[in-house]
Design an enzyme around this catalytic site. Sequence first.
Site, PDB file in Angstrom:
ATOM      1  N   ASP A 159      -0.847  10.607   4.240  1.00  0.00           N
ATOM      2  CA  ASP A 159      -0.760   9.884   2.975  1.00  0.00           C
ATOM      3  C   ASP A 159      -1.592  10.635   1.931  1.00  0.00           C
ATOM      4  OD1 ASP A 159      -0.912   8.112   0.848  1.00  0.00           O
ATOM      5  OD2 ASP A 159      -1.142   6.340   2.113  1.00  0.00           O
ATOM      6  N   HIS A 160      -0.914  11.226   0.944  1.00  0.00           N
ATOM      7  CA  HIS A 160      -1.607  12.069  -0.035  1.00  0.00           C
ATOM      8  C   HIS A 160      -2.439  11.267  -1.036  1.00  0.00           C
ATOM      9  CE1 HIS A 160      -2.633  15.806  -1.675  1.00  0.00           C
ATOM     10  NE2 HIS A 160      -1.445  16.389  -1.718  1.00  0.00           N
ATOM     11  N   ARG A 161      -2.349   9.950  -0.977  1.00  0.00           N
ATOM     12  CA  ARG A 161      -3.173   9.140  -1.864  1.00  0.00           C
ATOM     13  C   ARG A 161      -4.639   9.177  -1.448  1.00  0.00           C
ATOM     14  NH1 ARG A 161       0.298   3.673  -1.461  1.00  0.00           N
ATOM     15  NH2 ARG A 161       0.104   4.327   0.721  1.00  0.00           N
TER      16      ARG A 161
END
Length: 434
Positions: A405-407
Amino acid sequence: MSIHEVFMPALSSTMTEGKIVSWVKSPGDKVEKGETVVVVESDKADMDVETFYEGFLAHIIVEAGETAPVGSAIAFIAETEAEIEQAKSLANSGGAAATTTSSPEPIPAGTASAATPALASQNGSNHKEGRLVASPRARKLAKELKVDLTTLQGSGPHGRIVAEDVEALSNQGKQPAPAPVAPAAPVPTSAPVAPPAPRTPAPTPTVAAVPGQIVPLTTFQNAVVRNMVATISVPVFRVGYTITTDGLDKLYKQIKSKGVTMTALLAKAVAVTLQKHPLLNASYSEQGIVYHSDINISVAVAMDDGGLITPVLQNADAVDIYSLSRTWKSLVERARAKQLQPQEYNSGTFTLSNLGMFGVDRFDAILPPGQGSILAIGASRPQVVATADGLFGVRQQMQVNITSDHRIIYGAHAAAFLQDLAKLIETNPQSLTM
């Protein structure tokens, strides 16, 4: 008037509807508070559902094989026999039962409150000492085969009698007779019934595909659809890495005879590595980054009748490899038999997906909802490589690909995790047995 509605319970956080597998009780049967009345197929497992009410099962609204949304009425329970007809009339008129606004929903077995964990068994029955605990299928089969359940020693969790126990005793023909008959050799009356031999749950028959026909999705498959669609909005990235597995393969050959599985070894290696990389074990929330207190490794398992489930190896970093392997074997058996409890499939913090057994070199896995990362594992194959002394050699290597998850996780975080995972597997696999 004391007529209560039995509602379709939410057996998991992702469940929106449930399918009635079977009714344990029939209309007119007396029911006790806390007794199993129906078996419901959720999006992950078949669960015994108990009731808070005592009385009589007056009317069934949703028959076996049918589905109903979570929270909808599936049956009526009347407190007295005199109210059964009244409940039927109420059902036919489409009215609502006159219950208090705080009427509790039926409780899925195995979800007793945290305040009373000692009373909740692993199989999901809020049973008391001395109470016979058997699955609905076991009770039905025992009735058909005329097997006395009180003579059985259950092989399920906490001594629960399952269908296989009934079948084993019936096949052996060793059920004690009601009246004693003089045997050729005396048999001690205190001798326990021998437990059944290890078994493999029979796979659920799949619907044969017919060209031009539309086959409805199963409950499991619909759950996968919802989860996959939910991940579309999550920005992810992927990082690949090649790991030499000679040391791990050698270790596996040494301890395989002790019941250790490669899945458990890989899960243990990932869990130990996650101790150094807590961010990879975290997940996103609107309030911020959720750092989980435990390292629970979910492992994807394909179901025979369609769909996917992810049994969880809880605290995989702290459990020894032998116990972890035994736990994994039990989880897989119960997953295929749809007997997992919710905490056994929805408490994962990091997921593994392994297609190496199919000879797949590499693939990308889709991030599960509620987690920060998933690791896709390919097959280990012999590869020609350049050795440290400048020569050529053959090494067993596998390719892994992580989706994150790049968040909350960035490329450098994922790369550092894979680097440490490779270092552990390549240089110190023996530590996984300590």
